[in-house]
Design an enzyme around this catalytic site. Structure first.
Site, mmCIF file in Angstrom:
data_model
loop_
_atom_site.group_PDB
_atom_site.id
_atom_site.type_symbol
_atom_site.label_atom_id
_atom_site.label_comp_id
_atom_site.label_asym_id
_atom_site.label_seq_id
_atom_site.Cartn_x
_atom_site.Cartn_y
_atom_site.Cartn_z
ATOM 1 N N GLU A 85 0.722 -1.007 -0.076
ATOM 2 C CA GLU A 85 -0.128 0.106 -0.217
ATOM 3 C C GLU A 85 1.055 1.296 -0.068
ATOM 4 O O GLU A 85 1.893 1.467 0.887
ATOM 5 C CB GLU A 85 -0.911 -0.206 1.321
ATOM 6 C CG GLU A 85 -2.040 -1.010 1.157
ATOM 7 C CD GLU A 85 -2.985 -0.857 0.285
ATOM 8 O OE1 GLU A 85 -3.157 0.130 -0.265
ATOM 9 O OE2 GLU A 85 -3.800 -1.958 -0.242
ATOM 10 N N SER A 86 0.758 2.094 -1.108
ATOM 11 C CA SER A 86 1.565 3.066 -1.168
ATOM 12 C C SER A 86 1.512 4.518 -1.024
ATOM 13 O O SER A 86 2.151 5.444 -1.019
ATOM 14 C CB SER A 86 2.407 2.945 -2.565
ATOM 15 O OG SER A 86 1.278 3.510 -3.661
ATOM 16 N N THR A 131 11.341 3.295 0.588
ATOM 17 C CA THR A 131 11.234 4.368 0.279
ATOM 18 C C THR A 131 12.174 5.542 1.051
ATOM 19 O O THR A 131 12.526 4.999 2.289
ATOM 20 C CB THR A 131 9.769 4.941 0.596
ATOM 21 O OG1 THR A 131 9.600 6.652 0.541
ATOM 22 C CG2 THR A 131 9.228 4.305 1.818
ATOM 23 N N ASP A 132 12.352 6.835 0.800
ATOM 24 C CA ASP A 132 13.135 7.576 1.532
ATOM 25 C C ASP A 132 12.420 8.013 2.569
ATOM 26 O O ASP A 132 12.939 8.763 3.619
ATOM 27 C CB ASP A 132 13.729 8.885 0.852
ATOM 28 C CG ASP A 132 12.612 9.518 0.275
ATOM 29 O OD1 ASP A 132 11.240 9.256 0.262
ATOM 30 O OD2 ASP A 132 12.892 10.615 -0.522
ATOM 31 N N TYR A 157 2.249 5.259 6.614
ATOM 32 C CA TYR A 157 2.971 4.410 5.544
ATOM 33 C C TYR A 157 4.364 4.266 5.756
ATOM 34 O O TYR A 157 4.660 3.078 5.430
ATOM 35 C CB TYR A 157 2.709 5.320 4.147
ATOM 36 C CG TYR A 157 3.472 5.137 3.104
ATOM 37 C CD1 TYR A 157 3.607 3.664 2.356
ATOM 38 C CD2 TYR A 157 4.673 5.939 2.665
ATOM 39 C CE1 TYR A 157 4.272 3.433 1.552
ATOM 40 C CE2 TYR A 157 5.356 5.717 1.503
ATOM 41 C CZ TYR A 157 5.256 4.227 1.107
ATOM 42 O OH TYR A 157 6.013 4.050 0.065
ATOM 43 N N ALA A 159 5.888 4.280 8.552
ATOM 44 C CA ALA A 159 6.176 3.460 9.487
ATOM 45 C C ALA A 159 6.128 2.083 9.238
ATOM 46 O O ALA A 159 6.798 1.033 9.557
ATOM 47 C CB ALA A 159 5.261 3.747 10.887
ATOM 48 N N ASN A 187 8.589 8.867 -7.131
ATOM 49 C CA ASN A 187 8.898 8.525 -8.596
ATOM 50 C C ASN A 187 7.592 9.518 -9.211
ATOM 51 O O ASN A 187 6.626 9.626 -8.825
ATOM 52 C CB ASN A 187 8.472 7.058 -8.633
ATOM 53 C CG ASN A 187 9.687 6.311 -8.180
ATOM 54 O OD1 ASN A 187 10.114 5.261 -8.879
ATOM 55 N ND2 ASN A 187 10.493 6.499 -7.468
ATOM 56 N N LEU A 197 0.497 13.324 -6.469
ATOM 57 C CA LEU A 197 0.389 14.733 -7.027
ATOM 58 C C LEU A 197 0.686 15.141 -8.360
ATOM 59 O O LEU A 197 -0.373 15.641 -8.914
ATOM 60 C CB LEU A 197 1.708 15.483 -6.193
ATOM 61 C CG LEU A 197 1.641 16.940 -6.510
ATOM 62 C CD1 LEU A 197 0.440 17.675 -5.979
ATOM 63 C CD2 LEU A 197 2.841 17.712 -5.992
ATOM 64 N N PRO A 212 -5.269 20.618 -6.024
ATOM 65 C CA PRO A 212 -5.435 20.802 -4.378
ATOM 66 C C PRO A 212 -3.819 21.032 -3.647
ATOM 67 O O PRO A 212 -3.230 19.822 -4.089
ATOM 68 C CB PRO A 212 -6.235 19.639 -3.812
ATOM 69 C CG PRO A 212 -6.123 18.846 -4.902
ATOM 70 C CD PRO A 212 -5.924 19.306 -6.262
ATOM 71 N N ARG A 221 9.879 17.911 -2.177
ATOM 72 C CA ARG A 221 10.309 16.296 -2.463
ATOM 73 C C ARG A 221 11.382 16.254 -3.612
ATOM 74 O O ARG A 221 11.440 17.340 -4.583
ATOM 75 C CB ARG A 221 8.935 15.647 -3.164
ATOM 76 C CG ARG A 221 7.761 15.571 -2.150
ATOM 77 C CD ARG A 221 8.052 14.639 -0.984
ATOM 78 N NE ARG A 221 7.076 14.411 -0.036
ATOM 79 C CZ ARG A 221 6.689 15.096 1.063
ATOM 80 N NH1 ARG A 221 7.647 16.166 1.675
ATOM 81 N NH2 ARG A 221 5.940 15.072 2.037
ATOM 82 N N ASP A 287 -3.869 21.327 4.996
ATOM 83 C CA ASP A 287 -2.769 20.590 5.005
ATOM 84 C C ASP A 287 -2.913 19.105 5.549
ATOM 85 O O ASP A 287 -3.686 18.798 6.082
ATOM 86 C CB ASP A 287 -1.611 21.020 6.181
ATOM 87 C CG ASP A 287 -0.243 20.932 5.557
ATOM 88 O OD1 ASP A 287 -0.080 20.193 4.635
ATOM 89 O OD2 ASP A 287 0.700 21.273 5.928
#
Ligand code: NAD
Ligand code: TYD
Length: 351
Positions: A85-86, A131-132, A157, A159, A187, A197, A212, A221, A287
């Site tokens: 799950e990303s 992931t970073d 995510y 964690a 990516n 995004l 948004p 990022r 936010d």
């Protein structure tokens, strides 16, 4: 012929990795194991689905008995594990799914691999894609994540990904299972689900919908073109040293608002709109809870030790991405309408 199990191969990054391995490595039979959640889409792989060295397997890595049975049947030589799950926003509303797939699913794969490989462990590799975001949030503009940066995940995510990374390292330390982990930055590129995004903004600009921007749009990022990530995975799979971690990044930091403005300019040009037209769609919204301020990768280790570097400049990659979405409107319409879930009806049932 060796057998490689690639998990999550119907997703965004996984589909690019599957394609690269099927096309470039005829010494491997590629098994793509995917549950086909909302993020899995076999239409990502139509160009290689008939290849003689490719097999799709539908299934859930959270189901230990199923995973064990699959390893017993196929006796995979190596694993590249991408299934997850990303999406951070989904992890905020539904953290448990992330624990099940990302933590329990990874443990199930590790257990099945260990059982299958116990007599000749050194001849195999379990490659875990991470992931970073496990490193947390940077506040000092001079700082970068290196492979030595302590883990400090901040979202459900990240964690859950950190938990899976720790398990993978524990199997190296405890059972001497050859493992390698890569931690990559954000990516972008073809086939990304339009909840993230860049594809979300491309879709909304094309349909004149609001863009948004969470908070003030000042979060930063580092962005990498997905095919460059797939190339890095290929390099690490073949040359990476077991037990090691490699950071992968694009040396390409952007504040969200600047990125979206650039995307608006590219889209105005491609759609023949007056310059500045799409920017009017920018809408500041509440936010994200616990929104990490900045991620920035120091990718010198993989560059110096394995000779990988990104091949595309950001604007070039964004143009290619926009071109792909604009010429694959059917893919985007199917994904946003949910029609892609019926595409393969009869062949594979889906959630
Ligand atoms: P994605 O959400 O597009 O794809 C995930 C795939 O995993 C989907 O095809 C889905 O069907 C499958 N899947 C989910 N749960 C499953 C389960 N229980 N059993 C079997 N399959 C399941 O994700 P992505 O963006 O391609 O990311 C792939 C990997 O790369 C993930 O491990 C992610 O953490 C990591 N990663 C992603 C990024 C990024 O920017 N997208 C950056 C760094 C690392
Ligand atoms: P996203 O693509 O979800 O990736 P991640 O959260 O893993 O970095 O988001 C990238 C950045 O864009 C992140 O700072 C959150 C922000 N964002 C928005 O401002 N608006 C949006 O609609 C989305 C999806 C993300």
């Amino acid at each position: 012929m060796k057998k490689i199990l690639i998990t999550g191969g119907a997703g965004f990054i996984g589909s690019h990795v599957v394609r690269l391995f099927v096309n470039r490595h005829s010494d491997y039979h590629v098994f793509n194991l995917d549950k086909l959640t909302y993020a899995g889409n076999l239409a990502n792989l139509t160009d290689i689905e008939q290849a003689p060295n490719y097999t799709f397997l539908k299934g859930d890595i959270v189901d230990a008995a199923f995973v064990d049975g699959l390893f017993a049947e196929h006796r995979f030589d190596d694993v590249i594990h991408l299934a997850a799950e990303s999406h951070v926003d989904r992890s905020i509303t539904d953290p448990l799914s992330f624990v099940y797939t990302n933590v329990v699913g990874t443990a199930n794969l590790l257990n099945a691999a260990r059982r299958t490989w116990q007599d000749d462990l050194p001849n195999h590799l379990f490659y875990h894609i991470s992931t970073d975001e496990v490193y947390g949030s940077l506040h000092n503009p001079e700082e970068f994540f290196t492979e030595e940066t302590p883990y400090d995940p901040q979202s459900p995510y990240s964690a859950s990904k950190a938990g899976s990374d720790h398990l993978v390292r524990a199997y190296y330390n405890t059972y001497k299972m050859p493992v390698v982990i890569t931690n990559c930055s954000n990516n972008y590129g073809p086939n990304q689900f339009p909840e993230k995004l860049i594809p979300l903004c491309i879709h909304n600009i094309a349909h004149n919908k609001p863009l948004p921007i969470y908070g003030k749009g000042e979060n930063v990022r580092d962005w990498l073109y997905v095919v460059d990530h797939a190339r890095a995975i290929d390099v690490v799979f073949h040359q990476g040293k077991p037990g090691e971690t490699y950071n992968i990044g694009g040396f390409n930091e952007w504040r969200n608002i600047d990125l979206v403005r650039l995307l608006c300019r590219i889209m105005d040009r491609k759609l023949g709109r007056p310059e500045g037209e799409s920017e009017k769609l920018i809408t500041y919204v509440t936010d994200r809870a616990g929104h990490d301020l900045r991620y920035a990768i120091d990718a010198k280790k993989i560059m110096h030790e394995l000779g990988w570097k990104p091949s595309l400049q950001f604007e070039e990659g964004l143009e290619k991405t926009v071109d792909w979405y604009l010429s694959n409107t059917e893919w985007l319409t199917n994904v946003t309408s949910g029609a892609y879930k019926h595409y393969y009806q009869g062949q594979y049932e889906s959630r």
